[in-house]
Design a protein around this motif. Structure first.
Motif, PDB file in Angstrom:
ATOM      1  N   TRP A 112      19.776  -4.786   8.479  1.00 21.02           N
ATOM      2  CA  TRP A 112      18.177  -4.633   8.566  1.00 21.02           C
ATOM      3  C   TRP A 112      17.586  -3.847   7.532  1.00 21.02           C
ATOM      4  N   THR A 113      16.456  -3.986   7.421  1.00 20.29           N
ATOM      5  CA  THR A 113      15.690  -3.158   6.433  1.00 20.29           C
ATOM      6  C   THR A 113      14.535  -2.616   6.886  1.00 20.29           C
ATOM      7  N   PRO A 114      14.475  -1.286   6.589  1.00 18.03           N
ATOM      8  CA  PRO A 114      12.983  -0.617   7.113  1.00 18.03           C
ATOM      9  C   PRO A 114      11.930  -1.203   6.596  1.00 18.03           C
ATOM     10  N   VAL A 115      10.594  -1.057   7.161  1.00 19.43           N
ATOM     11  CA  VAL A 115       9.553  -1.489   6.808  1.00 19.43           C
ATOM     12  C   VAL A 115       8.326  -0.642   6.660  1.00 19.43           C
ATOM     13  N   THR A 116       8.173   0.297   7.633  1.00 19.88           N
ATOM     14  CA  THR A 116       7.127   1.510   7.390  1.00 19.88           C
ATOM     15  C   THR A 116       7.882   2.620   8.313  1.00 19.88           C
ATOM     16  N   ALA A 117       7.048   3.818   8.129  1.00 21.58           N
ATOM     17  CA  ALA A 117       7.468   4.926   8.713  1.00 21.58           C
ATOM     18  C   ALA A 117       6.245   5.474   9.476  1.00 21.58           C
ATOM     19  N   ARG A 118       6.536   6.122  10.551  1.00 21.41           N
ATOM     20  CA  ARG A 118       5.654   6.844  11.096  1.00 21.41           C
ATOM     21  C   ARG A 118       6.171   8.512  11.341  1.00 21.41           C
ATOM     22  N   PHE A 119       5.510   9.421  11.604  1.00 19.54           N
ATOM     23  CA  PHE A 119       5.923  10.777  11.729  1.00 19.54           C
ATOM     24  C   PHE A 119       5.495  11.251  13.063  1.00 19.54           C
ATOM     25  N   ARG A 120       6.230  11.946  13.783  1.00 16.39           N
ATOM     26  CA  ARG A 120       5.941  12.562  14.987  1.00 16.39           C
ATOM     27  C   ARG A 120       5.172  14.199  14.322  1.00 16.39           C
ATOM     28  N   VAL A 121       4.096  14.301  15.372  1.00 24.19           N
ATOM     29  CA  VAL A 121       3.279  15.557  14.843  1.00 24.19           C
ATOM     30  C   VAL A 121       2.698  16.197  16.243  1.00 24.19           C
ATOM     31  N   LEU A 122       2.146  17.116  16.331  1.00 28.30           N
ATOM     32  CA  LEU A 122       1.232  17.911  17.229  1.00 28.30           C
ATOM     33  C   LEU A 122      -0.027  17.587  16.704  1.00 28.30           C
ATOM     34  N   ALA A 123      -0.873  17.072  17.707  1.00 25.69           N
ATOM     35  CA  ALA A 123      -2.263  16.647  17.251  1.00 25.69           C
ATOM     36  C   ALA A 123      -2.927  18.069  18.225  1.00 25.69           C
ATOM     37  N   TYR A 124      -4.178  18.477  17.600  1.00 21.43           N
ATOM     38  CA  TYR A 124      -4.736  19.342  18.559  1.00 21.43           C
ATOM     39  C   TYR A 124      -6.467  19.224  17.983  1.00 21.43           C
ATOM     40  N   ASN A 125      -7.176  19.648  19.071  1.00 18.21           N
ATOM     41  CA  ASN A 125      -8.469  19.716  19.199  1.00 18.21           C
ATOM     42  C   ASN A 125      -8.962  20.800  18.360  1.00 18.21           C
ATOM     43  N   THR A 126      -9.871  20.716  17.237  1.00 18.56           N
ATOM     44  CA  THR A 126     -10.168  21.695  16.052  1.00 18.56           C
ATOM     45  C   THR A 126     -11.123  22.606  16.976  1.00 18.56           C
ATOM     46  N   LEU A 211       1.766  16.123  21.673  1.00 18.15           N
ATOM     47  CA  LEU A 211       2.725  15.305  20.860  1.00 18.15           C
ATOM     48  C   LEU A 211       2.454  13.903  20.723  1.00 18.15           C
ATOM     49  N   THR A 212       2.286  13.135  19.394  1.00 19.16           N
ATOM     50  CA  THR A 212       1.996  12.048  19.141  1.00 19.16           C
ATOM     51  C   THR A 212       2.582  11.599  17.769  1.00 19.16           C
ATOM     52  N   ASN A 213       2.319  10.279  17.308  1.00 16.14           N
ATOM     53  CA  ASN A 213       2.679   9.904  16.088  1.00 16.14           C
ATOM     54  C   ASN A 213       1.446  10.130  15.086  1.00 16.14           C
ATOM     55  N   HIS A 214       1.618  10.348  13.795  1.00 15.18           N
ATOM     56  CA  HIS A 214       0.358  10.814  12.980  1.00 15.18           C
ATOM     57  C   HIS A 214      -0.648  10.076  12.951  1.00 15.18           C
ATOM     58  N   TYR A 215      -0.189   8.585  12.796  1.00 16.03           N
ATOM     59  CA  TYR A 215      -1.392   7.628  12.630  1.00 16.03           C
ATOM     60  C   TYR A 215      -2.364   7.452  13.887  1.00 16.03           C
ATOM     61  N   TYR A 216      -2.135   7.854  14.974  1.00 19.57           N
ATOM     62  CA  TYR A 216      -2.942   7.813  15.904  1.00 19.57           C
ATOM     63  C   TYR A 216      -4.192   8.631  15.737  1.00 19.57           C
ATOM     64  N   VAL A 217      -3.760   9.849  15.258  1.00 23.27           N
ATOM     65  CA  VAL A 217      -5.087  10.664  14.763  1.00 23.27           C
ATOM     66  C   VAL A 217      -5.848  10.162  13.730  1.00 23.27           C
ATOM     67  N   LEU A 218      -5.224   9.705  12.800  1.00 22.07           N
ATOM     68  CA  LEU A 218      -5.812   9.194  11.500  1.00 22.07           C
ATOM     69  C   LEU A 218      -6.609   7.872  12.123  1.00 22.07           C
ATOM     70  N   ARG A 219      -6.139   7.265  12.921  1.00 30.23           N
ATOM     71  CA  ARG A 219      -6.897   5.948  13.144  1.00 30.23           C
ATOM     72  C   ARG A 219      -8.375   6.061  14.065  1.00 30.23           C
ATOM     73  N   LYS A 220      -8.197   7.279  14.999  1.00 25.64           N
ATOM     74  CA  LYS A 220      -9.273   7.804  15.540  1.00 25.64           C
ATOM     75  C   LYS A 220     -10.378   8.076  14.713  1.00 25.64           C
ATOM     76  N   ARG A 221      -9.963   9.007  13.560  1.00 20.03           N
ATOM     77  CA  ARG A 221     -10.954   9.325  12.517  1.00 20.03           C
ATOM     78  C   ARG A 221     -11.331   8.455  11.511  1.00 20.03           C
ATOM     79  N   TYR A 222     -10.147   7.570  10.953  1.00 17.33           N
ATOM     80  CA  TYR A 222     -10.682   6.663   9.785  1.00 17.33           C
ATOM     81  C   TYR A 222     -10.197   5.255  10.139  1.00 17.33           C
ATOM     82  N   GLY A 223     -10.174   4.657  11.476  1.00 19.79           N
ATOM     83  CA  GLY A 223      -9.700   3.504  11.830  1.00 19.79           C
ATOM     84  C   GLY A 223     -10.414   2.305  10.836  1.00 19.79           C
ATOM     85  N   ASP A 224      -9.642   1.166  10.802  1.00 14.28           N
ATOM     86  CA  ASP A 224     -10.009   0.141  10.231  1.00 14.28           C
ATOM     87  C   ASP A 224     -10.599  -1.143  11.300  1.00 14.28           C
TER      88      ASP A 224
END
Length: 339
Positions: A112-126, A211-224
């Protein structure tokens, strides 16, 4: 699970699929897959059918269908599922030129081949959390008394279960059990069915960190709007990403990937589709539209994402195929009363 057609839309029996039809089983979201499949169809004029479901559902379907499966490609949300498919003898060896396209996370088994990567992060309320107060290791989270009753996690969701599996491998099962018990005892966590409601709760100040994946935070802020509901996008949402120290299991890279199935009646078309997923257009789409990381060098990511080389350094060195050892994790979560 749903079987969706791109092309004729005909509901004919896919077990009689001709060689110019491609049948994809995918655990990835329809919002991501449909635009890419449409791009591929337009470039090749090939009929494509897609069956959606969780990785586990699709593996079960493949097992039930056996040699009669219509599937050509298994495009999975997790490397654990791909590892299971390979271990069960469902994947074929990929050609060398295809295996050489990806620069990161290439498996040793060549199936199999990798296609994309996500990273685990700790998201927080600023508005509620000073990032200087957050720990340098996920293992130290249970000591964060300021998060008691204000912490979120997703025990029933696959990406959290992958993290716990990695924790069992990197540390050991006893340490993972202790960590889970300590989080429960000390933080009284709020459980969510998936990462999306967790991030929504974070933005609404119902919790302070999770605890979440990085892109959930980014899509909330910068979603397409191509893949996201515009009503869920909020550029002013008071949320941010905290990464643990480089190499910490809390920063685990979670890789999506795809392989061609032994049952395929169109293996060359399957290889062609995998090459498409690794080309510049598809890798750029994944980075810019859903904020996942490319696995091919030379692909730019949006400026609000951590650069690729820096993101790669955060994740621990880990054989991602070990994520197939999910049964022990499910047993552990059940024993802790989390499932």
């Amino acid at each position: 699970m749903a079987l969706m057609g791109c092309g004729t839309g005909d509901d004919a029996d896919t077990t009689d699929a001709e060689s110019d039809e491609l049948v994809i089983y995918t655990g990835r979201s329809q919002a991501l897959v449909e635009p890419l499949v449409e791009m591929y169809r337009e470039q090749t004029d090939r009929e494509v059918r897609v069956r959606y479901g969780s990785d586990a559902q699709l593996l079960a379907a493949l097992a039930e269908e056996g040699d009669q499966s219509p599937a050509d490609v298994f495009w999975a949300n997790t490397t654990g599922a791909l590892g299971n498919a390979a271990e069960e003898g469902r994947l074929t060896d990929l050609p060398d030129d295809l295996l050489g396209m990806a620069d990161y996370f290439v498996p040793s088994n060549a199936q199999w081949t990798p296609v994309t990567a996500r990273f685990r992060v700790l998201a927080y309320n600023t508005d509620r959390v000073d990032p200087e107060d957050l720990p340098s290791s996920v293992l130290d989270l249970p000591a964060q008394s300021n998060l008691e009753g204000r912490f979120g996690w997703t025990p029933a969701y696959s990406s959290f279960q992958d993290f716990v599996t990695a924790l069992r491998v990197v540390e050991d099962s006893a340490s993972a059990a202790t960590w889970l018990a300590d989080v429960e005892a000390n933080l009284d966590p709020n459980s969510y069915t998936s990462n999306t409601p967790l991030v929504e709760a974070l933005a609404a100040e119902e919790i302070d960190a999770g605890l979440t994946n990085h892109y959930y935070v980014l899509r909330k802020r910068y979603g397409d709007a191509k893949v996201d509901d515009e009503s869920t996008i909020d550029p002013e949402a008071p949320i941010a990403i905290h990464r643990f120290a480089d190499g910490d299991v809390g920063n685990l890279a979670l890789v999506t990937g795809a392989g061609v199935l032994q049952t395929s009646t169109a293996p060359e078309a399957g290889h062609d589709f995998l090459r498409f997923l690794l080309n510049t257009d598809a890798q750029t789409f994944a980075a810019e539209t859903v904020n996942e990381y490319p696995v091919v060098n030379g692909i730019d990511v949006p400026s609000y994402m951590l650069p690729v080389d820096e993101a790669l350094q955060t994740s621990p060195e880990f054989d991602l195929e070990q994520l197939r050892n999910i049964d022990g994790t499910l047993d552990l979560l059940r024993n802790q009363g989390l499932l």
